[in-house]
Scaffold this active site. Sequence first.
Site, PDB file in Angstrom:
ATOM      1  N   ARG A   1       1.302  -0.960   0.038  1.00  0.00           N
ATOM      2  CA  ARG A   1      -0.024  -0.123   0.030  1.00  0.00           C
ATOM      3  C   ARG A   1       0.643   1.674  -0.161  1.00  0.00           C
ATOM      4  NH1 ARG A   1      -3.772  -3.292   3.402  1.00  0.00           N
ATOM      5  NH2 ARG A   1      -2.586  -3.177   4.859  1.00  0.00           N
TER       6      ARG A   1
ATOM      7  N   PHE B   1     -11.634  -5.498  -5.153  1.00  0.00           N
ATOM      8  CA  PHE B   1     -11.177  -6.584  -4.267  1.00  0.00           C
ATOM      9  C   PHE B   1     -10.929  -4.618  -2.787  1.00  0.00           C
ATOM     10  CE2 PHE B   1      -9.929  -9.004  -7.898  1.00  0.00           C
ATOM     11  CZ  PHE B   1     -11.843  -9.612  -7.562  1.00  0.00           C
TER      12      PHE B   1
ATOM     13  N   ASP C   1     -15.966  -4.001  -3.986  1.00  0.00           N
ATOM     14  CA  ASP C   1     -15.865  -5.154  -3.053  1.00  0.00           C
ATOM     15  C   ASP C   1     -16.992  -5.728  -2.647  1.00  0.00           C
ATOM     16  OD1 ASP C   1     -13.500  -5.903  -0.980  1.00  0.00           O
ATOM     17  OD2 ASP C   1     -15.820  -6.760  -0.965  1.00  0.00           O
ATOM     18  N   SER C   2     -17.840  -6.557  -2.816  1.00  0.00           N
ATOM     19  CA  SER C   2     -19.582  -7.042  -3.196  1.00  0.00           C
ATOM     20  C   SER C   2     -19.684  -7.392  -1.793  1.00  0.00           C
ATOM     21  CB  SER C   2     -18.513  -9.135  -3.575  1.00  0.00           C
ATOM     22  OG  SER C   2     -18.265  -9.770  -2.914  1.00  0.00           O
TER      23      SER C   2
ATOM     24  N   ASP D   1      -6.493  -6.868  -5.811  1.00  0.00           N
ATOM     25  CA  ASP D   1      -5.977  -8.363  -5.142  1.00  0.00           C
ATOM     26  C   ASP D   1      -6.949  -8.756  -4.192  1.00  0.00           C
ATOM     27  OD1 ASP D   1      -4.412  -9.004  -2.389  1.00  0.00           O
ATOM     28  OD2 ASP D   1      -5.501  -7.343  -1.244  1.00  0.00           O
TER      29      ASP D   1
ATOM     30  N   CYS E   1      -2.677 -14.018  -3.247  1.00  0.00           N
ATOM     31  CA  CYS E   1      -2.619 -14.904  -1.700  1.00  0.00           C
ATOM     32  C   CYS E   1      -2.994 -16.033  -1.816  1.00  0.00           C
ATOM     33  CB  CYS E   1      -3.484 -13.929  -1.316  1.00  0.00           C
ATOM     34  SG  CYS E   1      -4.765 -14.320  -0.528  1.00  0.00           S
TER      35      CYS E   1
HETATM   36  N1  SAH Z   1      -6.962  -5.516  -1.033  1.00  0.00           N
HETATM   37  C1  SAH Z   1      -7.884  -5.955   0.751  1.00  0.00           C
HETATM   38  C2  SAH Z   1      -8.114  -7.000   1.244  1.00  0.00           C
HETATM   39  C3  SAH Z   1      -8.784  -7.862  -0.603  1.00  0.00           C
HETATM   40  S1  SAH Z   1      -9.483  -9.044   0.594  1.00  0.00           S
HETATM   41  C4  SAH Z   1      -6.598  -4.709   2.034  1.00  0.00           C
HETATM   42  O1  SAH Z   1      -5.728  -3.955   1.661  1.00  0.00           O
HETATM   43  O2  SAH Z   1      -7.300  -4.173   2.605  1.00  0.00           O
HETATM   44  C5  SAH Z   1     -10.275  -9.722  -0.264  1.00  0.00           C
HETATM   45  C6  SAH Z   1     -12.268  -9.314  -0.843  1.00  0.00           C
HETATM   46  O3  SAH Z   1     -12.053  -9.324  -2.073  1.00  0.00           O
HETATM   47  C7  SAH Z   1     -12.341  -9.255  -0.114  1.00  0.00           C
HETATM   48  O4  SAH Z   1     -13.377  -8.151   1.363  1.00  0.00           O
HETATM   49  C8  SAH Z   1     -14.432  -9.693  -0.773  1.00  0.00           C
HETATM   50  O5  SAH Z   1     -15.192  -9.480  -0.021  1.00  0.00           O
HETATM   51  C9  SAH Z   1     -14.106  -9.269  -1.796  1.00  0.00           C
HETATM   52  N2  SAH Z   1     -14.263 -10.449  -3.193  1.00  0.00           N
HETATM   53  C10 SAH Z   1     -14.743 -11.248  -3.441  1.00  0.00           C
HETATM   54  N3  SAH Z   1     -14.755 -11.653  -4.178  1.00  0.00           N
HETATM   55  C11 SAH Z   1     -15.474 -10.678  -5.107  1.00  0.00           C
HETATM   56  C12 SAH Z   1     -15.535 -10.442  -6.481  1.00  0.00           C
HETATM   57  N4  SAH Z   1     -16.381 -11.708  -7.031  1.00  0.00           N
HETATM   58  N5  SAH Z   1     -16.296  -8.883  -6.126  1.00  0.00           N
HETATM   59  C13 SAH Z   1     -15.836  -7.911  -5.947  1.00  0.00           C
HETATM   60  N6  SAH Z   1     -15.005  -8.309  -4.042  1.00  0.00           N
HETATM   61  C14 SAH Z   1     -14.551 -10.084  -3.772  1.00  0.00           C
END
Ligand code: SAH
Length: 396
Positions: free
Chosen positions: A214, A230, A252-253, A300, A340
């Site tokens: 970040r 995400f 994010d979903s 991510d 990850c």
């Molecule tokens: N980049 C973030 C962490 C991401 S974790 C940080 O730095 O804090 C992964 C995220 O993806 C989760 O919040 C989950 O809700 C979301 N997610 C999972 N599948 C998804 C999709 N198909 N579309 C949108 N978001 C999704």
Amino acid sequence: MSKFPAVILHPHKAEAVKRFHPWIFSGAIQRKDNNVTDGALVEVLDGRGQFLALGYYSSGSIAVRVLSFTPVDSMEQLWLDKIQSAWTLRKNIGITDNVATNVYRLVNAEGDGVPGLVIDYYAGTCVFQAHSLFIHSQRQLITEALKKVLGKALKAVYDKSEAVLERKQKADVTGSYLYGEKTSNEVLEYGHKFLVDWEGGQKTGFFIDQRENRQLLSHYVKGKRVLNTFSYTGGFSVYAAKAGATLVHSVDSSVKAVELAVQNIALNNIPDGVHQAAAEDVFEFMKRSPDHYYDVIVLDPPAFAKNQHSRHQAVQAYKRLNKAAFDKIKPGGIVFTFSCSQAVGPELFDGAVAAGAIESSRNIRIIDHLNQPADHPQSIFHPEGLYLKGLVLSVE
Ligand code: SAH
């Protein structure tokens, strides 16, 4: 006579243990005492009865997870040593007493010699996450060790094992404070403020493992339009907006995560109109977003491969996601792309991204390789411990 039941290995299977690999697979076991049950502490011996390790037994393909390669007299002392050594490493990297950052991973499972245990530190609260019933059974001893080692820096310990244990072991465990009580959930990371919902959020509440990545993103975003996919609670978005991006979109979903992202943006005094958030599927959002609009895209996703069996499908998903970003990004743009999934190693991940690049027909160069930060150490004898991989790409 030993106080722990014994697991005896096949003659040629002792070598991996002698090389400090922390997992013993069921196929390596020649015989075991009758009282070796799920979650039991066991001594691992070679065929001649020589001590190799102390660990805990599970009935899956990883039969024993090693806690010590030398004999152990007292579990109380073992936990004190483990927590002390984990804390010393964090102290040495300058994160235990840092005015800009008060959130870090204190115990990183195998990377700290404790398979199955994660402890994250959030401005005084340690969030304890046991990934096995045995580790969960040790929670009081571990809490006592945390109190001794952290002293005044520890205000509370919260047990966040419920979700993982229910999924893996159908255990009857509920989230609760093992020590202290709920305190402020505002933390600081490189001077950025975040609210962390360790009781209701994903994992232990925050993806601490992306801290350095970040921070790196900050260098690429001044005057740019950024898409953070995400986005969870807006980690990358807050850094981008603070570093002078003209527009940051978080997708994010999870509605709950998006709401917290909006609060986190507000907490950091970001000018109105810079940030917009959408609770939507990333693949759908990308389809309808305009071409060549974003200068910087962050990808991510959650672990697409939960285990070795889903590796192929995961690789296809990484390829599809990366291709979508390459198709969309403005010429001269930058993509931060991550995986990850522990089951997808760096080579496989790079290959999936390259396959997406080939299909997009854009000229793409790797300008940086990223990993998990120093407070997420990996045992050199346990290559599986490297789980976070990332690339920074320049897309012509
Ligand atoms: N980049 C973030 C962490 C991401 S974790 C940080 O730095 O804090 C992964 C995220 O993806 C989760 O919040 C989950 O809700 C979301 N997610 C999972 N599948 C998804 C999709 N198909 N579309 C949108 N978001 C999704």
